[in-house]
Design a protein around this motif. Structure first.
Motif, PDB file in Angstrom:
ATOM      1  N   ARG A  20       0.816  -1.220   0.000  1.00 49.71           N
ATOM      2  CA  ARG A  20       0.000   0.000   0.000  1.00 49.71           C
ATOM      3  C   ARG A  20       0.853   1.276   0.000  1.00 49.71           C
ATOM      4  O   ARG A  20       0.514   2.229  -0.721  1.00 49.71           O
ATOM      5  CB  ARG A  20      -1.005  -0.018   1.139  1.00 49.71           C
ATOM      6  N   PRO A  21       1.953   1.357   0.742  1.00 47.74           N
ATOM      7  CA  PRO A  21       2.791   2.552   0.611  1.00 47.74           C
ATOM      8  C   PRO A  21       3.377   2.711  -0.795  1.00 47.74           C
ATOM      9  O   PRO A  21       3.503   3.841  -1.286  1.00 47.74           O
ATOM     10  CB  PRO A  21       3.889   2.321   1.659  1.00 47.74           C
ATOM     11  N   ARG A  22       3.713   1.594  -1.445  1.00 48.69           N
ATOM     12  CA  ARG A  22       4.225   1.684  -2.817  1.00 48.69           C
ATOM     13  C   ARG A  22       3.152   2.204  -3.763  1.00 48.69           C
ATOM     14  O   ARG A  22       3.427   3.004  -4.669  1.00 48.69           O
ATOM     15  CB  ARG A  22       4.728   0.320  -3.297  1.00 48.69           C
ATOM     16  N   GLU A  23       1.916   1.740  -3.564  1.00 44.76           N
ATOM     17  CA  GLU A  23       0.812   2.225  -4.393  1.00 44.76           C
ATOM     18  C   GLU A  23       0.616   3.725  -4.203  1.00 44.76           C
ATOM     19  O   GLU A  23       0.376   4.465  -5.176  1.00 44.76           O
ATOM     20  CB  GLU A  23      -0.476   1.474  -4.038  1.00 44.76           C
ATOM     21  N   SER A  24       0.719   4.186  -2.969  1.00 43.55           N
ATOM     22  CA  SER A  24       0.551   5.603  -2.674  1.00 43.55           C
ATOM     23  C   SER A  24       1.623   6.432  -3.376  1.00 43.55           C
ATOM     24  O   SER A  24       1.336   7.489  -3.955  1.00 43.55           O
ATOM     25  CB  SER A  24       0.604   5.833  -1.163  1.00 43.55           C
ATOM     26  N   LEU A  25       2.860   5.952  -3.338  1.00 38.63           N
ATOM     27  CA  LEU A  25       3.951   6.666  -3.989  1.00 38.63           C
ATOM     28  C   LEU A  25       3.728   6.745  -5.494  1.00 38.63           C
ATOM     29  O   LEU A  25       3.911   7.802  -6.118  1.00 38.63           O
ATOM     30  CB  LEU A  25       5.270   5.972  -3.666  1.00 38.63           C
ATOM     31  N   LYS A  26       3.300   5.632  -6.098  1.00 37.55           N
ATOM     32  CA  LYS A  26       3.009   5.620  -7.534  1.00 37.55           C
ATOM     33  C   LYS A  26       1.864   6.571  -7.863  1.00 37.55           C
ATOM     34  O   LYS A  26       1.907   7.295  -8.874  1.00 37.55           O
ATOM     35  CB  LYS A  26       2.661   4.202  -7.982  1.00 37.55           C
ATOM     36  N   ALA A  27       0.841   6.604  -7.010  1.00 34.79           N
ATOM     37  CA  ALA A  27      -0.298   7.488  -7.240  1.00 34.79           C
ATOM     38  C   ALA A  27       0.122   8.954  -7.215  1.00 34.79           C
ATOM     39  O   ALA A  27      -0.308   9.758  -8.066  1.00 34.79           O
ATOM     40  CB  ALA A  27      -1.376   7.237  -6.188  1.00 34.79           C
TER      41      ALA A  27
END
Length: 252
Positions: free
Chosen positions: A98-105
């Protein structure tokens, strides 16, 4: 039925078609990104879970990136309680994903920002509201504009985060801006539980809408069915449709 029960998040909620037919949204006073975040001010987004920063003000963040405003993102939790009982998405996998998804977003929005991660427990913010407020006081500055989830949003973490932000903003001389995320789900057009007298409509240009849609799609873990539990996506179709609006609504 108490007030919290009346804000329960059940089913698919109010459809975007119902909201789009209500003329009250078009009548809200308009506000521009540069009015919300003046020159030399910081926009500080405090997100209870990864994806709340995009669902709430993703379009605003895209437009702030374009006009060179300073943006900070504070991640209260890492969203590890989104798939309870799942063997496909155990806590350890969610903590990585989830933190990786947030960074990509955020990159989709045009922001090269590394969120400040507080690591508080997903689902446990209400009991730690004072702890969160104290952490925020150490991170905020006078003149900051703090964007967070509405204090009556219906999700306990969202409400507790909004309350902690209100306390911290009052203590530091920051300005508080609250954004409904789940409020659109349980309320209905014209619902007087929503503070319409404090609501402003932020128009989004086509590019900001496109980038916000791309940012929402970065949260793959929240958009897939869970084969191990049979549960549907955490982000319901109605939530995704709301995120494609050509405007955002902010309570000031």
């Amino acid at each position: 039925m108490d007030a919290v029960a009346r804000r329960a998040i059940r089913g698919d909620g109010t459809t975007e078609a119902e909201w789009s037919r209500w003329p009250g949204l078009a009548r809200l006073p308009a506000i521009a990104p540069k009015e919300l975040v003046p020159a030399h001010a910081r926009a500080v987004v405090v997100a209870p879970h990864p994806d709340d920063e995009v669902l709430s003000v993703g379009g605003l963040l895209a437009q702030l990136a374009d006009c060179g405003r300073h943006v900070e993102v504070i991640a209260v939790t890492d969203g590890t309680a989104s798939h309870r009982g799942s063997t496909e998405w155990p806590v350890e996998r969610l903590a990585r994903t989830r933190p990786r998804e947030s960074l990509k977003a955020l990159q989709c929005l045009g922001l090269a920002v590394e969120p400040i991660r507080l690591g508080l427990p997903d689902g446990g913010i209400k009991a730690l509201r004072a702890v969160l407020a104290a952490r925020l006081v150490s991170l905020l500055r006078p003149g900051d504009v703090v964007f967070t989830t509405w204090r009556q949003d219906g999700h306990p973490d969202h409400e507790a985060t909004g309350e902690a932000c209100a306390l911290a903003a009052a203590s530091t001389g920051a300005r508080l801006a609250e954004v409904p995320v789940w409020g659109w789900h349980w309320s209905r057009p014209g619902d007087m539980r929503m503070p319409w007298s404090h609501a402003f409509r932020l128009p989004l240009n086509e590019d900001a809408v496109r980038r916000k849609r791309a940012a929402v799609n970065a949260f793959t873990s929240q958009l897939r069915r869970d084969a191990s539990t049979g549960s549907g996506p955490v982000l319901r179709a109605t939530t995704v449709q709301r995120a494609a609006r050509p405007f955002e609504v902010i309570f000031l």
